[in-house]
Scaffold this active site. Sequence first.
Site, PDB file in Angstrom:
ATOM      1  N   THR C  47       0.869  -1.169   0.000  1.00  0.00           N
ATOM      2  CA  THR C  47       0.000   0.000   0.000  1.00  0.00           C
ATOM      3  C   THR C  47       0.907   1.220   0.000  1.00  0.00           C
ATOM      4  O   THR C  47       1.879   1.301   0.758  1.00  0.00           O
ATOM      5  CB  THR C  47      -1.014  -0.027   1.155  1.00  0.00           C
ATOM      6  OG1 THR C  47      -1.886   1.099   1.013  1.00  0.00           O
ATOM      7  CG2 THR C  47      -0.366  -0.005   2.525  1.00  0.00           C
ATOM      8  N   GLU C  48       0.626   2.154  -0.909  1.00  0.00           N
ATOM      9  CA  GLU C  48       1.612   3.194  -1.199  1.00  0.00           C
ATOM     10  C   GLU C  48       1.799   4.188  -0.063  1.00  0.00           C
ATOM     11  O   GLU C  48       2.742   4.967  -0.077  1.00  0.00           O
ATOM     12  CB  GLU C  48       1.285   3.901  -2.523  1.00  0.00           C
ATOM     13  CG  GLU C  48      -0.043   4.624  -2.544  1.00  0.00           C
ATOM     14  CD  GLU C  48      -1.158   3.763  -3.112  1.00  0.00           C
ATOM     15  OE1 GLU C  48      -1.112   2.521  -2.942  1.00  0.00           O
ATOM     16  OE2 GLU C  48      -2.082   4.338  -3.714  1.00  0.00           O
ATOM     17  N   ASN C  49       0.920   4.143   0.923  1.00  0.00           N
ATOM     18  CA  ASN C  49       1.141   5.001   2.081  1.00  0.00           C
ATOM     19  C   ASN C  49       2.137   4.400   3.068  1.00  0.00           C
ATOM     20  O   ASN C  49       2.233   4.852   4.202  1.00  0.00           O
ATOM     21  CB  ASN C  49      -0.181   5.355   2.777  1.00  0.00           C
ATOM     22  CG  ASN C  49      -1.017   4.150   3.135  1.00  0.00           C
ATOM     23  OD1 ASN C  49      -1.163   3.227   2.329  1.00  0.00           O
ATOM     24  ND2 ASN C  49      -1.547   4.119   4.339  1.00  0.00           N
ATOM     25  N   SER C  89       8.352   4.416  -0.374  1.00  0.00           N
ATOM     26  CA  SER C  89       7.234   3.637  -0.885  1.00  0.00           C
ATOM     27  C   SER C  89       7.000   3.897  -2.370  1.00  0.00           C
ATOM     28  O   SER C  89       6.801   2.962  -3.158  1.00  0.00           O
ATOM     29  CB  SER C  89       5.966   3.982  -0.098  1.00  0.00           C
ATOM     30  OG  SER C  89       4.906   3.159  -0.503  1.00  0.00           O
TER      31      SER C  89
END
Lengths: 253, 253, 222, 222
Positions: C47-49, C89
């Site tokens: 998840t890019e966060n 990320s």
Amino acid sequence: MIDKTVASAHEAVAGIPDGATVMVGGFGRAGQPVELIDALIAQGAGDLTIVSNNAGDGDTGLAALMAARRVRKVICSFPRQADSWVFDGLYREGAIELELVPQGNLAERIRAAGAGIGAFYSPTGVGTELAEGKETREIEGRLYALEYPIRADFALISARAGDRWGNLVYRETARNFGPIMAAAATTTAVQIDEVVPLGSLDPETVVTPGLFVDRVVEVGERSWLQDGVFIGGVDLEGRPLAPAGSGDTEEAS
Amino acid sequence: MIDKTVASAHEAVAGIPDGATVMVGGFGRAGQPVELIDALIAQGAGDLTIVSNNAGDGDTGLAALMAARRVRKVICSFPRQADSWVFDGLYREGAIELELVPQGNLAERIRAAGAGIGAFYSPTGVGTELAEGKETREIEGRLYALEYPIRADFALISARAGDRWGNLVYRETARNFGPIMAAAATTTAVQIDEVVPLGSLDPETVVTPGLFVDRVVEVGERSWLQDGVFIGGVDLEGRPLAPAGSGDTEEAS
Amino acid sequence: MSAISRQELAQRIADDIPSGSYVNLGIGAPTLVANYLTEDREVVLHTENGMLGTGPAPEPGQVDPDLINAGKQAVTAVAGAAYFHHADSFGMMRGGHLDICVLGAFQVAANGDLANWSTGAPGAIPAVGGAMDLAIGAKQLYVMTDLLTKKGESKLVASCSYPLTGLGCVSRVYTDYAVFDVTDDGFAVRELFGDTTIDGLRDLVGLPIADFITTPSSGGER
Amino acid sequence: MSAISRQELAQRIADDIPSGSYVNLGIGAPTLVANYLTEDREVVLHTENGMLGTGPAPEPGQVDPDLINAGKQAVTAVAGAAYFHHADSFGMMRGGHLDICVLGAFQVAANGDLANWSTGAPGAIPAVGGAMDLAIGAKQLYVMTDLLTKKGESKLVASCSYPLTGLGCVSRVYTDYAVFDVTDDGFAVRELFGDTTIDGLRDLVGLPIADFITTPSSGGER
């Protein structure tokens, strides 16, 4: 002796002038420096440029700062949320400027500022309207657009714990923009759950070295932890759940 | 099930072809993948381009690889050391090519490869002979030179512990180039002291996520640790000290 | 012609994801795919966060505001997870380290262009989030979408009329009628669902569509 | 004229470093400065191979091959230390986060140019290490050097004849005879050691040297 701890959130945001660029950490509720934003609202600086992933939601925090007409411009990736009515209204009436930046370019531009990179070529957004007017270059057969650093006068971030040197550790996905914003601002203020004695953070696990931090304020433990252990019992905004098993989870978008 | 562990250093370096670009971690002895370099020597690939901070010292490791005439080119920041006679000799006879890169540009170019950055403007080296021929640009009153990513086919690095997914933790300054090289190579092989069960590394403290790692080989605990605790009793090269208080420290330059 | 349900489509996509892959599932329908990725397959979700190893939603009462996905939904962490900051990320994505990304779409063009972040409607508040980074952020980009809009128009188009998210980035399109690969020569059917026919698809889409292909797609691969 | 010893000079530099500063001490003579930075002053030492909070050399038998400084000497870690990788470490420097860097020099030019990595001798094996990064890697760059070479030539020069390390980067030069600030108008004496006189210095250096200055230096600051 180095002691970056300050006594209050008010002190942590002291001196932010009108017209300043202020980075605000957080992705959704995670990592949002809630107390520091409230202190900024009380502090009174206006004509601000805010760099943050979102542009506020509901009527508190960044939304309240904007509602008070203290924000001239927002640099962010995702201003539109289900409850971003404050930003939406200001934007529609032309009362707030928006620089929309793809999230990864936002992160890398912030990182570049902290790392002394003059500019960099990113493949993200090339050929889209968000790269219009940007210098492009083909490198080894791939197109890139030139992106410049985003610096700030102040960064307001949140971490789980820190020491008096400003060494920081975060928690889970609340880390998000904290480490890169800390490095990209002239003055970095951090709210933490807990000030720990110097030497008690394992040097292998410090995420943000104190070098990047100027002011640290202890705001007390987040309500879903007890002595550092997750106890739950809250919704996604950290509000206590209604008693007796009505435990509905919130979903933001 | 993901299982990146392999049974031997030999297996970890299998398939490196002639002409490959190979990154080798380490700064001095710290973080040097000693067993993997030895395996590469045994493996036989030649015409290699080696990317590493130094260019070998003494007669073992990278120096032995070079002595066997298996290295066509070295990209590094500091080839000259007190005992870098192997490189020195090859360089003087024109048998090895050198691309000398300031250490921070070396690190950032490796990082750029892993992070998908097409090129970046660095202030380091501008106006010096190491930036000759590079495109320069003035940005906000400061001069920068354009630097391109350094990629590799293989990276050989060392870490303290890892799990079968390839999640890694390092130790002290032995971290150095490991995390950025792991991300910059098509295939990353890691030697570790110890394979730990999946889930036993704290996700807050994983430095290199397994995403960047392809092969992990357990080589046994470094001689100055016992069950993960520092016990000393070695010199800077990790060799046991002579008994009875002759404990002289070595100084490299 | 019959269409399969969104749940069936999610299952179908999950079946195509090799065990042990590193995958990012975009906000919205693509998150359904996670429901069909059984734990034993060890597909690692990004998840890019700032996280690898995202697990299913927590039990009620166990929501952790610090542990969310890019859709700002509560998640959990699996054994083997890792946290990192936003620049790391997105570096992971931009650097091509993810195997597969699954995204929704407004339109996919025959050359692999993707439009999924803005309808370009005048007066709309623009918001892009990670869409453009995700579009270029994996070795393979799969689109998961209904073939037709609510008005019955094809989402597969000759060229996108909506604002672009990324150029030539889509590898494959999973729709409720069929799976398409994006090839150098445009769309090619990979699989038909139910009683869908190629000719029926050509009618719906109004574009040249190549017949079943047997070689792997080349479009969008990097 | 009398010159002070290298140890005295190291002490002098240490005295000028404000408590709580973040400092990188270059390889060679500058490392001596650490001996005069008492622990209570909490000057945090950075070593570019990935550490903040470098402490003194370990006791014999306690050498840790994983814990070294940029000169590849064994060090220790103080309470409050942190480790990081090479890109983060040089980002710290390049980004201007260190307060002071102390380096040796072959030559310093009146415009603040530094030459300290190569004598340019034909046939020499070139090696730069972190020299160029250090040169531009702090808010203030202090040079610590003998004023004269072994042959009696001034290391302060009108312009460097040796290959450059960095342009206009030096803030101040600490020598065995005097301390010089690099100003927009060239060298200015900040302090004289022993019975050194300005005129004597001018004879040794052969360059215009401004008299004692009272305003802070501007050269090399960023």
